[in-house]
Design a protein around this motif. Sequence first.
Motif, PDB file in Angstrom:
ATOM      1  N   GLY A 169      -3.449 -10.599  -7.705  1.00 17.93           N
ATOM      2  CA  GLY A 169      -3.471 -11.480  -6.490  1.00 17.93           C
ATOM      3  C   GLY A 169      -2.173 -11.609  -5.968  1.00 17.93           C
ATOM      4  N   GLY A 170      -1.928 -12.590  -4.936  1.00 13.69           N
ATOM      5  CA  GLY A 170      -0.975 -12.886  -4.387  1.00 13.69           C
ATOM      6  C   GLY A 170      -0.505 -12.486  -2.937  1.00 13.69           C
ATOM      7  N   THR A 171       0.496 -12.224  -2.330  1.00 15.89           N
ATOM      8  CA  THR A 171       0.741 -12.143  -0.853  1.00 15.89           C
ATOM      9  C   THR A 171       1.506 -10.627  -0.668  1.00 15.89           C
ATOM     10  N   VAL A 172       0.714  -9.804  -0.108  1.00 12.10           N
ATOM     11  CA  VAL A 172       1.398  -8.726   0.282  1.00 12.10           C
ATOM     12  C   VAL A 172       2.204  -8.859   1.509  1.00 12.10           C
ATOM     13  N   THR A 173       3.670  -8.456   1.433  1.00 12.99           N
ATOM     14  CA  THR A 173       4.509  -8.639   2.763  1.00 12.99           C
ATOM     15  C   THR A 173       4.713  -7.099   2.983  1.00 12.99           C
ATOM     16  N   TYR A 174       4.288  -6.641   4.010  1.00 13.66           N
ATOM     17  CA  TYR A 174       4.571  -5.339   4.604  1.00 13.66           C
ATOM     18  C   TYR A 174       5.324  -5.036   5.849  1.00 13.66           C
ATOM     19  N   ALA A 175       6.468  -4.304   5.625  1.00 10.31           N
ATOM     20  CA  ALA A 175       7.503  -4.077   6.612  1.00 10.31           C
ATOM     21  C   ALA A 175       7.207  -2.876   7.320  1.00 10.31           C
ATOM     22  N   MET A 176       7.023  -2.855   8.526  1.00  9.70           N
ATOM     23  CA  MET A 176       6.851  -1.861   9.632  1.00  9.70           C
ATOM     24  C   MET A 176       7.892  -1.377  10.505  1.00  9.70           C
ATOM     25  N   SER A 177       8.118  -0.203  10.680  1.00  4.18           N
ATOM     26  CA  SER A 177       9.122   0.355  11.394  1.00  4.18           C
ATOM     27  C   SER A 177       9.080   0.330  12.915  1.00  4.18           C
ATOM     28  N   ASN A 209      -1.088   4.360   6.633  1.00  4.97           N
ATOM     29  CA  ASN A 209      -0.884   3.841   5.323  1.00  4.97           C
ATOM     30  C   ASN A 209      -1.319   2.188   5.276  1.00  4.97           C
ATOM     31  N   PHE A 210      -0.938   1.528   6.359  1.00  2.84           N
ATOM     32  CA  PHE A 210      -1.389  -0.035   6.310  1.00  2.84           C
ATOM     33  C   PHE A 210      -2.716  -0.189   6.258  1.00  2.84           C
ATOM     34  N   SER A 211      -3.628   0.785   7.108  1.00  2.00           N
ATOM     35  CA  SER A 211      -5.046   0.596   6.915  1.00  2.00           C
ATOM     36  C   SER A 211      -5.639   0.965   5.504  1.00  2.00           C
TER      37      SER A 211
END
Length: 207
Positions: A53-61, A79-81
Amino acid sequence: MRRSSLAAVAAIGSVSLLLAGCSKADDGSDGGNKSAGANAATKDVVNASTKKGGTVTYAMSDVPDSFDPGNTYYAYMYNFSRLYARPLMTFKPDAGEKGNTLVPDLASAPGKQSDGGKTWTYTIRKGLKYQDGSPITSKDVKYAVERSNFARDVLSLGPNYFQQVLKGGDKYKGPYKDKSAEGLTSIETPDDTTIVFHLNQAFQEFD
């Protein structure tokens, strides 16, 4: 919305190889996490959590071209999808060379080829469901391919490789214009868990 969320589910193998990551500089300010140094995430999973669980933080270029998995071409968006869309085949979610391994996702196994490599058959794993509890079927996968590869007037950003490799793909107009019950005839769904692709020529790397 259910079908559009699965639009790239059959974009077989068209996801990038691994989830990119970056580590903090080795300055002792990592909040208790082990500092791994530059480029560590290209070789291994860095500071892996054992919690669920928790929160995913995703950095994009860059700015996403589209969050619709059937209408994107950027590798980082593929990748994000992976967080919300499922293909028949994908790359192993691991770091380094392990991430180059092609593995089944919706499919129970790699495709079975026949007719000298011109026909490919996949079986969808049992028990797969959408968030609302309804089952994922082979007809959903067929529609996903039709929508993401052949509706270029509606979805113009994504790849359309299936137009080139499927029999009759150069003539099919896509599901928004085609009102027939059978859709693209070179993709068959004899039952809810089987999908068959008929190619216009042998393609040994169709997976």
